[in-house]
Scaffold this motif. Structure first.
Motif, PDB file in Angstrom:
ATOM      1  N   TRP A 228      -3.771  -8.718  20.788  1.00  0.00           N
ATOM      2  CA  TRP A 228      -5.093  -9.030  21.658  1.00  0.00           C
ATOM      3  C   TRP A 228      -6.045  -9.541  20.585  1.00  0.00           C
ATOM      4  N   LEU A 229      -6.226  -8.704  19.453  1.00  0.00           N
ATOM      5  CA  LEU A 229      -7.179  -9.100  18.559  1.00  0.00           C
ATOM      6  C   LEU A 229      -6.805 -10.461  17.581  1.00  0.00           C
ATOM      7  N   SER A 230      -5.326 -10.357  17.437  1.00  0.00           N
ATOM      8  CA  SER A 230      -4.878 -11.490  16.664  1.00  0.00           C
ATOM      9  C   SER A 230      -4.969 -12.813  17.521  1.00  0.00           C
ATOM     10  N   ASP A 231      -5.035 -12.997  18.879  1.00  0.00           N
ATOM     11  CA  ASP A 231      -4.855 -14.085  19.556  1.00  0.00           C
ATOM     12  C   ASP A 231      -6.443 -14.649  19.647  1.00  0.00           C
ATOM     13  N   ALA A 232      -7.542 -13.902  19.316  1.00  0.00           N
ATOM     14  CA  ALA A 232      -8.778 -14.157  19.579  1.00  0.00           C
ATOM     15  C   ALA A 232      -9.246 -14.884  18.144  1.00  0.00           C
ATOM     16  N   PRO A 233     -10.255 -15.616  18.158  1.00  0.00           N
ATOM     17  CA  PRO A 233     -10.777 -16.490  16.914  1.00  0.00           C
ATOM     18  C   PRO A 233     -11.224 -15.325  16.018  1.00  0.00           C
ATOM     19  N   ARG A 234     -11.101 -15.495  14.699  1.00  0.00           N
ATOM     20  CA  ARG A 234     -11.582 -14.756  13.504  1.00  0.00           C
ATOM     21  C   ARG A 234     -12.779 -15.336  13.146  1.00  0.00           C
ATOM     22  N   LEU A 235     -13.747 -14.166  13.024  1.00  0.00           N
ATOM     23  CA  LEU A 235     -15.122 -14.529  12.778  1.00  0.00           C
ATOM     24  C   LEU A 235     -15.162 -14.102  11.178  1.00  0.00           C
ATOM     25  N   GLU A 236     -15.704 -14.666  10.501  1.00  0.00           N
ATOM     26  CA  GLU A 236     -16.225 -14.474   8.886  1.00  0.00           C
ATOM     27  C   GLU A 236     -17.650 -14.772   9.011  1.00  0.00           C
ATOM     28  N   CYS A 237     -18.388 -14.011   8.598  1.00  0.00           N
ATOM     29  CA  CYS A 237     -20.138 -14.167   8.660  1.00  0.00           C
ATOM     30  C   CYS A 237     -20.873 -13.453   7.490  1.00  0.00           C
ATOM     31  N   ASP A 238     -22.034 -14.039   7.014  1.00  0.00           N
ATOM     32  CA  ASP A 238     -22.743 -13.167   6.219  1.00  0.00           C
ATOM     33  C   ASP A 238     -23.715 -12.063   6.718  1.00  0.00           C
ATOM     34  N   TRP A 239     -23.924 -12.062   7.768  1.00  0.00           N
ATOM     35  CA  TRP A 239     -24.651 -10.838   8.433  1.00  0.00           C
ATOM     36  C   TRP A 239     -23.745  -9.721   9.199  1.00  0.00           C
ATOM     37  N   GLU A 240     -23.549  -8.859   8.475  1.00  0.00           N
ATOM     38  CA  GLU A 240     -22.910  -7.723   8.821  1.00  0.00           C
ATOM     39  C   GLU A 240     -22.938  -7.326  10.449  1.00  0.00           C
ATOM     40  N   PRO A 241     -24.049  -7.039  10.865  1.00  0.00           N
ATOM     41  CA  PRO A 241     -24.312  -6.687  12.321  1.00  0.00           C
ATOM     42  C   PRO A 241     -23.594  -7.683  13.117  1.00  0.00           C
ATOM     43  N   LEU A 242     -23.638  -8.856  12.925  1.00  0.00           N
ATOM     44  CA  LEU A 242     -23.047  -9.907  13.714  1.00  0.00           C
ATOM     45  C   LEU A 242     -21.411  -9.691  13.732  1.00  0.00           C
ATOM     46  N   ALA A 243     -20.724  -9.345  12.883  1.00  0.00           N
ATOM     47  CA  ALA A 243     -19.446  -9.158  12.788  1.00  0.00           C
ATOM     48  C   ALA A 243     -19.149  -7.714  13.331  1.00  0.00           C
ATOM     49  N   THR A 244     -19.990  -6.727  13.446  1.00  0.00           N
ATOM     50  CA  THR A 244     -19.793  -5.427  13.668  1.00  0.00           C
ATOM     51  C   THR A 244     -19.836  -5.438  15.459  1.00  0.00           C
ATOM     52  N   THR A 245     -20.747  -6.224  15.835  1.00  0.00           N
ATOM     53  CA  THR A 245     -20.779  -6.406  17.217  1.00  0.00           C
ATOM     54  C   THR A 245     -19.635  -7.490  17.848  1.00  0.00           C
ATOM     55  N   TYR A 246     -19.350  -8.280  17.175  1.00  0.00           N
ATOM     56  CA  TYR A 246     -18.186  -9.153  17.549  1.00  0.00           C
ATOM     57  C   TYR A 246     -16.805  -8.459  17.529  1.00  0.00           C
TER      58      TYR A 246
ATOM     59  N   VAL B 184     -12.764  -5.250  20.958  1.00  0.00           N
ATOM     60  CA  VAL B 184     -12.168  -3.997  21.455  1.00  0.00           C
ATOM     61  C   VAL B 184     -12.627  -3.713  22.660  1.00  0.00           C
ATOM     62  N   ASP B 185     -13.915  -3.434  23.276  1.00  0.00           N
ATOM     63  CA  ASP B 185     -14.247  -3.307  24.425  1.00  0.00           C
ATOM     64  C   ASP B 185     -13.741  -4.144  25.570  1.00  0.00           C
ATOM     65  N   LEU B 186     -13.555  -5.326  25.352  1.00  0.00           N
ATOM     66  CA  LEU B 186     -12.948  -6.257  26.391  1.00  0.00           C
ATOM     67  C   LEU B 186     -11.220  -5.692  26.558  1.00  0.00           C
ATOM     68  N   ALA B 187     -10.721  -5.630  25.724  1.00  0.00           N
ATOM     69  CA  ALA B 187      -9.365  -4.969  25.554  1.00  0.00           C
ATOM     70  C   ALA B 187      -9.365  -3.825  26.636  1.00  0.00           C
ATOM     71  N   GLY B 188     -10.376  -2.830  26.090  1.00  0.00           N
ATOM     72  CA  GLY B 188     -10.270  -1.716  27.037  1.00  0.00           C
ATOM     73  C   GLY B 188     -10.730  -1.797  28.498  1.00  0.00           C
ATOM     74  N   LEU B 189     -11.623  -2.807  28.892  1.00  0.00           N
ATOM     75  CA  LEU B 189     -11.906  -3.001  30.087  1.00  0.00           C
ATOM     76  C   LEU B 189     -10.662  -3.709  31.092  1.00  0.00           C
ATOM     77  N   ARG B 190      -9.699  -4.366  30.275  1.00  0.00           N
ATOM     78  CA  ARG B 190      -8.581  -4.842  31.063  1.00  0.00           C
ATOM     79  C   ARG B 190      -7.882  -4.149  32.044  1.00  0.00           C
ATOM     80  N   PHE B 191      -7.461  -4.529  33.125  1.00  0.00           N
ATOM     81  CA  PHE B 191      -6.757  -3.727  34.164  1.00  0.00           C
ATOM     82  C   PHE B 191      -6.112  -4.712  35.066  1.00  0.00           C
ATOM     83  N   SER B 192      -5.077  -4.289  35.675  1.00  0.00           N
ATOM     84  CA  SER B 192      -4.184  -5.335  36.703  1.00  0.00           C
ATOM     85  C   SER B 192      -4.468  -4.858  37.950  1.00  0.00           C
ATOM     86  N   PRO B 193      -5.022  -5.795  38.764  1.00  0.00           N
ATOM     87  CA  PRO B 193      -5.338  -5.633  40.192  1.00  0.00           C
ATOM     88  C   PRO B 193      -4.238  -5.535  40.777  1.00  0.00           C
TER      89      PRO B 193
END
Length: 681
Positions: free
Chosen positions: A226-244, A249-258
């Motif tokens: 899942w993480l490897s399929d998503a775009p890779r972020l490289e940035c100068d401001w660490e809070p942006l990278a942390t939140t991204y 990971v949170d999106l991955a955790g919220l996935r379920f099969s209806p």
């Protein structure tokens, strides 16, 4: 409220105290939950009759956690002679815990390990109140397992607890009488399986995506992919990278099969109260994340089309063409004590369905899905004109049909007092909130594009475009409050302006319904002292009679709300203002370990110095998690244009350089790179 720790896998999750125990609480939804039911209400560990206390907690991923514990109250004066490790993880329908007891002495020691277990099978709606499971509950004890069950006619739920090591099992739990050699360890693995049974005894979830038996290694591989399929972020401001990274990971955790699409995944709305299908949240989260993880949008659109309203049903607030707002699997929905089976009480979901369908095609080029869902999209557009226009004036109105258990407000601010006048009065029904008109305007314009380019119906496209233009003109006349220079929160039943100053008008910029000449005044209010807290835009402005910085929709700050506002500001050319919102919301996320909660308190930043949590917020929550992705899109100016991706960065100085690499779309994969040039006021 106690601090709770959590693990999850879609709509299956566990909430416990910081020592791993679960116990009924009138303030916290503790327990092990699956498909809207609590399968464990008590899971309490003791060693020689003493409760255990945490030394440390390690959370390597969303689905696993480790507790390091000692008996008694640890102090620096007394070295513990025994410690316990609880390794816990969730996979499929199961909750698994490995207990390890470590003897730190130089002699063999006998211990009594006790695990008290109970299940109240309470629906998630009322887990903070005792549930009368004893009336229909049963308990079965065998040599290697404890089975707790609850059956009410066709509604049958079972909690099956098994152990890898011998134990004395009674109907209240398990007891291990063990001897641990000096400087040695003992362990056992307990498996708790939640079972949602059909009359034939089979679990209704057997055909879901993972299948029974997916364990840690498979979950880890799934997350890495899942993480490897998503775009890779490289940035100068660490809070942006942390939140991204936290967001992915949170999106991955919220996935379920209806159940209706068992081999596909979509997002549960949020933990703990909304770990299910919420149409509004699913659509908005998919819109926010389209440039990053587009696959779930197709599943969401198909699922909503499958459950689209077909008849007039007052109990469910169902109407032909209307999209579902909420679907629950718990006992109260099963026996129609609550209408969420499914419930259609959301006037915004239907136009937003058309918005997402069009946006999905623009990004992916998936014309087949647009053609396959033509009937559903046409029915949704017809609903706007036929059923939502309760007063015959061309606006989207709502009034619940279910007067007993239906929601009062059918907009995203759905709490009872959220739609109010400046002086605190509540309008009667029906109501027409301003953002609903923006969504309808956007849906008609986007529906026109789909009709012209994919459905071969230019006459229908012309009609939709004409309706959209008329709606825009009418809206800017009827909702504009001249003396305050802002848009009314809503129209009341007599067509009068509900004049509270609220964040909803930021959604109007996102939809494009605002006349250009009025956009500067709207932007000024959104970033003004009434609405802007310093951490983001409040739901309701200071100075309004019902303003409360801890009110659910009456003054809190919602990250998803702010992401749409920032996108709207950027759309109208207010790039610096959009940057302010992006920067402050990401700042706020750092106080929540990079995770965007559903909402947080609306106190002024210079008063509290940090964002104050809202006590009952879902976290993680799908559309809040999606906020960082839409903010990134806004900062980089990402827009699909035919077969190409347009990149037009407008990045505040604090962010420095942003590189988003391998953005998926109809163009294949592309990179977007931007340098900070915008000066934030």
């Amino acid at each position: 409220m106690k601090k709770m720790v959590r693990i999850l896998d879609g709509n299956i999750f566990a909430l416990s105290e910081d020592n791993g125990d679960m116990a009924f609480s009138p303030t916290s939804p503790s327990g092990f939950f699956a498909f809207d039911t609590r399968f464990l209400s008590t899971w309490r560990l003791s060693l020689d009759g003493e409760r255990l206390h945490p030394l440390a907690i390690h959370e390597p991923s969303y689905y696993e956690i480790r507790f390091f514990l000692v008996p008694g109250n640890p102090t620096h004066y007394v070295d513990a002679k025994v410690s316990v490790i609880r390794d816990r993880w969730i996979s499929d329908s199961s909750f698994t815990e490995r207990l390890t007891v470590l003897n730190h002495t130089g002699e063999p020691v006998d211990y009594v390990v006790r695990l008290d277990i109970d299940s109240d099978f309470a629906p998630i709606y009322n887990v903070v109140w005792p549930h009368a499971s004893s009336l229909r509950g049963y308990r079965q004890v065998s040599d290697d397992r404890l089975r707790l069950g609850y059956q009410r006619e066709r509604f049958h739920r079972v909690t099956d607890v098994s152990t890898s090591e011998p134990a004395d099992i009674d109907d209240q739990g398990l007891t291990y009488r063990i001897r641990v050699d000096r400087q040695a360890r003992w362990s056992t693995t307990l498996n708790v399986r939640s079972m949602v049974l059909r009359p034939d005894g089979a679990d209704i979830r057997e055909q879901l995506r993972h299948g029974h038996g997916q364990v840690g290694a498979q979950l880890r591989h799934d997350l890495r992919q899942w993480l490897s399929d998503a775009p890779r972020l490289e940035c100068d401001w660490e809070p942006l990278a942390t939140t991204y990274n936290r967001g992915l990971v949170d999106l991955a955790g919220l996935r379920f099969s209806p159940l209706a699409l068992p081999h596909e995944t979509m997002l549960a709305a949020g933990l703990p109260w909304s770990a299910t299908i919420i149409g509004r949240d699913a659509i908005l989260a998919c819109y926010q994340t389209l440039p990053f993880v587009p696959r779930m949008a197709a599943t969401t659109l198909r699922l909503l089309a499958l459950d689209q309203g077909m008849v007039l049903d007052d109990f469910r607030d169902e109407e032909p063409g209307k999209m579902l707002n909420e679907f629950r699997y718990g006992e109260m929905a099963a026996f129609e004590e609550r209408p969420q089976s499914p419930y259609y009480g959301g006037a915004d979901v239907t136009p937003l369905f058309v918005v997402l369908l069009d946006e999905y095609e623009r990004w992916t080029g998936d014309a087949d899905l647009v053609r396959n869902l033509e009937d559903a999209a046409r029915a949704a557009l017809h609903w706007i004109d036929e059923y939502a226009d309760l007063r015959g004036d061309g606006y989207v109105w709502y009034q619940r049909r279910n007067e007993r258990t239906g929601a009062m407000n059918h907009c995203w601010k759905d709490s009872p007092e959220a739609i109010c006048y400046r002086d605190g009065r509540l309008p009667g029904l029906p109501r027409a909130t301003c953002e609903l008109q923006g969504y309808a305007y956007d849906a008609k314009r986007r529906g026109a594009r789909l009709a012209r380019e994919f459905w071969g119906d230019p006459a229908y496209a012309d009609r939709l475009e004409r309706q959209a233009a008329e709606l825009k003109q009418r809206f800017n006349r009827d909702f504009w409050i001249r003396d305050g220079e802002y848009f009314a929160l809503a129209l009341g039943p007599d067509g009068d302006q509900v004049d509270a100053l609220a964040s909803n008008m930021g959604h109007l910029l996102w939809s494009g319904i605002v006349e250009e000449s009025r956009a500067p005044a709207v932007a000024g209010h959104l970033l003004g002292p009434g609405l802007f807290s310093g951490w983001g835009v409040r739901t309701l402005g200071k100075g309004q009679a019902r303003y409360n910085p801890l009110g659910y929709h009456l003054g809190t700050v919602w990250p998803f709300d702010n992401s749409l506002i920032a996108a709207g500001l950027r759309r109208y050319g207010f790039v610096a203002e959009a940057g302010v919102i992006a920067e402050t919301i990401i700042d706020a996320a750092q106080h929540f370990a990079g995770r965007m909660p559903e909402s947080f308190a609306g106190y002024d930043r210079d008063l509290t110095r940090y964002p104050v949590p809202y006590p009952a917020a879902n976290s993680p929550q799908a559309s809040a998690t999606g906020a960082i992705f839409l903010l990134l899109r806004t900062l980089l100016g990402l827009e699909p244009y035919g077969e190409h991706l347009v990149v037009h960065p407008a990045i505040p100085q604090r962010f420095g350089r942003i590189e988003l690499l391998d953005i998926p779309g109809r163009w294949g994969r592309m990179d977007a790179i931007g340098n900070a040039r915008v000066t934030v006021p």
